[in-house]
Design a protein around this motif. Structure first.
Motif, PDB file in Angstrom:
ATOM      1  N   ILE D  19       0.781  -1.238   0.018  1.00 42.56           N
ATOM      2  CA  ILE D  19      -0.080   0.038  -0.135  1.00 42.56           C
ATOM      3  C   ILE D  19       0.832   1.186  -0.056  1.00 42.56           C
ATOM      4  O   ILE D  19       0.648   2.236  -0.537  1.00 42.56           O
ATOM      5  CB  ILE D  19      -0.887   0.119   1.031  1.00 42.56           C
ATOM      6  CG1 ILE D  19      -1.824  -1.268   0.990  1.00 42.56           C
ATOM      7  CG2 ILE D  19      -1.556   1.240   1.300  1.00 42.56           C
ATOM      8  CD1 ILE D  19      -2.971  -1.365   2.347  1.00 42.56           C
ATOM      9  N   ALA D  20       2.021   1.197   0.761  1.00 45.30           N
ATOM     10  CA  ALA D  20       2.807   2.587   0.819  1.00 45.30           C
ATOM     11  C   ALA D  20       3.461   2.524  -0.676  1.00 45.30           C
ATOM     12  O   ALA D  20       3.672   3.683  -1.066  1.00 45.30           O
ATOM     13  CB  ALA D  20       3.977   2.183   1.719  1.00 45.30           C
ATOM     14  N   GLU D  21       3.694   1.449  -1.101  1.00 49.28           N
ATOM     15  CA  GLU D  21       4.409   1.579  -2.713  1.00 49.28           C
ATOM     16  C   GLU D  21       3.426   2.107  -3.488  1.00 49.28           C
ATOM     17  O   GLU D  21       3.817   2.815  -4.548  1.00 49.28           O
ATOM     18  CB  GLU D  21       4.804   0.376  -2.891  1.00 49.28           C
ATOM     19  CG  GLU D  21       6.265   0.377  -3.583  1.00 49.28           C
ATOM     20  CD  GLU D  21       7.144   0.354  -2.767  1.00 49.28           C
ATOM     21  OE1 GLU D  21       8.101   1.435  -2.690  1.00 49.28           O
ATOM     22  OE2 GLU D  21       7.389  -0.497  -1.875  1.00 49.28           O
ATOM     23  N   ARG D  22       2.257   1.442  -3.685  1.00 49.24           N
ATOM     24  CA  ARG D  22       1.028   1.924  -4.637  1.00 49.24           C
ATOM     25  C   ARG D  22      -0.066   2.604  -4.325  1.00 49.24           C
ATOM     26  O   ARG D  22      -0.787   3.202  -5.184  1.00 49.24           O
ATOM     27  CB  ARG D  22       0.584   0.626  -5.468  1.00 49.24           C
ATOM     28  CG  ARG D  22       1.936  -0.458  -5.642  1.00 49.24           C
ATOM     29  CD  ARG D  22       1.074  -1.685  -5.982  1.00 49.24           C
ATOM     30  NE  ARG D  22       2.253  -2.902  -6.189  1.00 49.24           N
ATOM     31  CZ  ARG D  22       1.654  -3.958  -6.452  1.00 49.24           C
ATOM     32  NH1 ARG D  22       0.473  -4.404  -6.456  1.00 49.24           N
ATOM     33  NH2 ARG D  22       2.512  -5.219  -6.213  1.00 49.24           N
ATOM     34  N   GLY D  23      -0.166   2.906  -2.994  1.00 57.08           N
ATOM     35  CA  GLY D  23      -1.412   3.642  -2.729  1.00 57.08           C
ATOM     36  C   GLY D  23      -2.588   2.510  -2.697  1.00 57.08           C
ATOM     37  O   GLY D  23      -2.147   1.434  -3.039  1.00 57.08           O
ATOM     38  N   ASP D  25      -5.581   2.631  -3.702  1.00 52.86           N
ATOM     39  CA  ASP D  25      -6.389   2.254  -5.017  1.00 52.86           C
ATOM     40  C   ASP D  25      -5.529   1.649  -5.961  1.00 52.86           C
ATOM     41  O   ASP D  25      -6.164   0.908  -6.884  1.00 52.86           O
ATOM     42  CB  ASP D  25      -6.753   3.662  -5.554  1.00 52.86           C
ATOM     43  CG  ASP D  25      -8.050   4.339  -4.852  1.00 52.86           C
ATOM     44  OD1 ASP D  25      -8.999   3.690  -4.912  1.00 52.86           O
ATOM     45  OD2 ASP D  25      -8.056   5.491  -4.379  1.00 52.86           O
ATOM     46  N   VAL D 105       0.561   8.657   4.513  1.00 52.19           N
ATOM     47  CA  VAL D 105       0.855   9.948   3.755  1.00 52.19           C
ATOM     48  C   VAL D 105       0.269   9.520   2.411  1.00 52.19           C
ATOM     49  O   VAL D 105      -0.486  10.706   1.880  1.00 52.19           O
ATOM     50  CB  VAL D 105       2.165  10.226   3.531  1.00 52.19           C
ATOM     51  CG1 VAL D 105       2.330  11.765   3.378  1.00 52.19           C
ATOM     52  CG2 VAL D 105       3.257   9.715   4.623  1.00 52.19           C
ATOM     53  N   GLY D 106       0.614   8.608   1.742  1.00 52.61           N
ATOM     54  CA  GLY D 106       0.250   8.253   0.541  1.00 52.61           C
ATOM     55  C   GLY D 106      -1.120   8.406   0.168  1.00 52.61           C
ATOM     56  O   GLY D 106      -1.801   8.949  -0.785  1.00 52.61           O
ATOM     57  N   ASP D 107      -1.790   8.111   1.173  1.00 53.64           N
ATOM     58  CA  ASP D 107      -3.451   8.017   1.240  1.00 53.64           C
ATOM     59  C   ASP D 107      -4.120   9.018   2.120  1.00 53.64           C
ATOM     60  O   ASP D 107      -5.199   8.624   2.602  1.00 53.64           O
ATOM     61  CB  ASP D 107      -4.059   6.683   1.336  1.00 53.64           C
ATOM     62  CG  ASP D 107      -3.939   5.746  -0.049  1.00 53.64           C
ATOM     63  OD1 ASP D 107      -4.684   6.355  -0.937  1.00 53.64           O
ATOM     64  OD2 ASP D 107      -3.251   4.835  -0.008  1.00 53.64           O
TER      65      ASP D 107
END
Lengths: 209, 209, 209, 209
Positions: D19-23, D25, D105-107
DNA sequence: CATGAATGAGCATTCATTCAT
DNA sequence: CATGAATGAATGCTCATTCAT
């Protein structure tokens, strides 16, 4: 690409006519879903896209032909007789599945581009004939020809185009009668040729001075 | 959209290979524009859409075949000789235009669905043979067969598949040599057949007891 | 990826609020088309997909910030004064474009994954501060800190989070007043710190024994 | 969907990096299933959908932060000292869980839109600082600032962005050393500020003439 | 409890075609 | 005449979610 449950497989045949009529590109997955009653997403769950549908359908046809021809070819008869049987077998299957045949012709280009199909095509149609030609020379029932590869191709063409054409005419009321008729005509052509007998027994290869 | 300027016409042939390779549906007008150097909109200015491109290309091929075969067929020779000539003519043209041929096969389904092409197809390929078969019976150079329609179809198949197959192999260095080779093989097949001569003069139609 | 006509560019800003509100993934291209009045296909004609829309929008914001900060930073004042000016400049732009800011935060992850944006982000936000810190040490207006990189990052965080937070509160009636307020608070913090003055002149870095 | 079995919970952390890498979604439930070894349907059995996965992960992080900061904040020291401790605590937890931080952060946008998370976010990050600021004024260890809300925000930003940035650098070999380093830098900044000491003890708010 | 199988709902993207210049 | 720009219409495919076992 899981192996489709038998039920789905059979439903899928409902798409053959559609594809035969419009070509694969002219057929929306949605149409296939509708025609077969299988939900779009379910098709995708089992098959890898539109091409895979065609692939599945044609693979089946090709297997049937390869099977029937295989049987015909493995009898104990001489090659000439087995060739006749092979012709009959191939045409028999083709006329029994006119929609699949038409789908095959209609999308020949694509079929050729699908690697698996390309080899299945070859092994169902071409290879048995090639083998028979060689067998016939060996057992004396068929003539030795100058260019066996080219001749095998032609024989394959003679049979297949006849079958295809019959399939395109639309489903016949009596496929096996048609098959017998075409089969006789094709066998007559490829075995005896069209030339009238020459005065002194047989036609020598003098047609090219 | 009639008579596109000669220059465009010739550029358009650059698209044949593309179409042969990917099929018409797999070829974007944009690709064609790129391959030919003709701007997309200009293609539309001269031609009525994507199908028209294929139609233009194939019509040309078909006309060439019909023309060459027509010449071969109208000589003063007997039908048997003219049949050989026709075979050679058809294969000659096909091997000279391998990409067009492949485009034709690859999109046979679509070609069949384009009315103009369908009749051109028939008259280029099938009709001359049918006529020759009848002529041959009349002038005694060809045998009377039981089912002339089916046989004509088979003959057409024998020739065409040989040619197509050669075209698919990729452009040959010497198309006319190939043509001669295939032509000889096909003629040998359709004129003399494959069966070995029977003891008592020719093969009687007793192969189905 | 052609350079969008000015008109489209300006229409595209209409999408910022949408994206700010729902995130890019929660925003359909269709929605963007509707909100901006630009037909979907036209967006695709000019931009390379959904990400490119965000990229375009944020690039613009980042350029504005970089520009304003750049001006603030290049004055002839001492670094300390220029730092205050830079804070004010960055917050000024951010509060003027609350939707873009919110879009930026909301999709920070994606923004980070778009290479172009990642560097623009760095050069708009982080680098000027880093430079100012060094300048300040040189001209004596700012203290030498133990870990300038980490401190620059923190300063950047102090400014940016304040701005972002203000942007998230929703568009203010008087952005420039807000900017001034936040700007003062941030400057006060990063310049003077929070500690009360120690008895003997200033706080020595003895907090880590 | 409450209290997933400890085993699953721990497996679920395997998804954080993804999830950190790609978000979120950009991460399919299927991917999460693969990465964690938990069958897709089992995830759904225990959790209420994709968002719940993120929520579960982040809630955990936020609780850890809130917990650690809570402890730091409740000591008997003066507010200034407790602020330093809180900074260290927050950064300590963040650097121990870099993937969760990056996912957060990413999301951020989505996190903000999930009500539970939004409040957890606030209470983990912002509120303790706000409180400390007030305490500091009361106990004399921190200065009274003009706009405590804005300053608290800035402080929060200073800490968090430093931590985030460290997390983004990738997992460190020695998170606690990093934490100490960043912690020192941040504390130095927010307590003492960057300005060089003015001649006569402390900097008066005369920076805006 | 757990999960393999099935699917409804959605949507980004593509492309043939048009048209103003 | 020719063409760069613009777009309407279409569709293949994805994926979160459900459910029977």
């Amino acid at each position: 690409m899981r192996k489709l449950p038998a039920k789905l497989a059979s439903q899928l045949y409902g798409a053959a006519e559609l594809i035969a009529e419009r070509g694969l590109d002219g057929t929306k997955i949605e149409d296939i879903a509708e025609a077969t009653g299988i939900p779009k997403a379910t098709i995708y769950y089992h098959l890898d896209g539109k091409n895979a549908v065609l692939e599945f359908l044609l693979t089946d046809l090709l297997e049937m032909i390869a099977g029937a021809v295989g049987v015909a070819v493995s009898s104990a008869e001489d090659a000439r007789t087995r060739l006749e049987a092979a012709v009959a077998a191939q045409l028999g299957v083709m006329l029994e599945h006119p929609f699949l045949c038409r789908a095959l012709v209609g999308d020949l280009g694509r079929a050729t581009r699908l690697p698996d199909l390309a080899v299945a095509l070859r092994s169902a149609f071409y290879e048995p004939i090639e083998k028979l030609l060689a067998d016939g020379v060996a057992d004396g029932s068929l003539r030795q020809v100058a260019d066996p590869g080219a001749v095998a191709l032609s024989v394959f063409g003679a049979i297949t185009v006849a079958g295809l054409s019959a399939a395109v005419e639309g489903p016949s009321a009596d496929p096996s009668a048609d098959a017998a008729r075409f089969s006789a005509a094709v066998s007559e052509l490829i075995l005896d040729g069209l030339a009238t007998p020459r005065p002194r027994g047989g036609h020598e290869s003098d047609d090219r001075p």
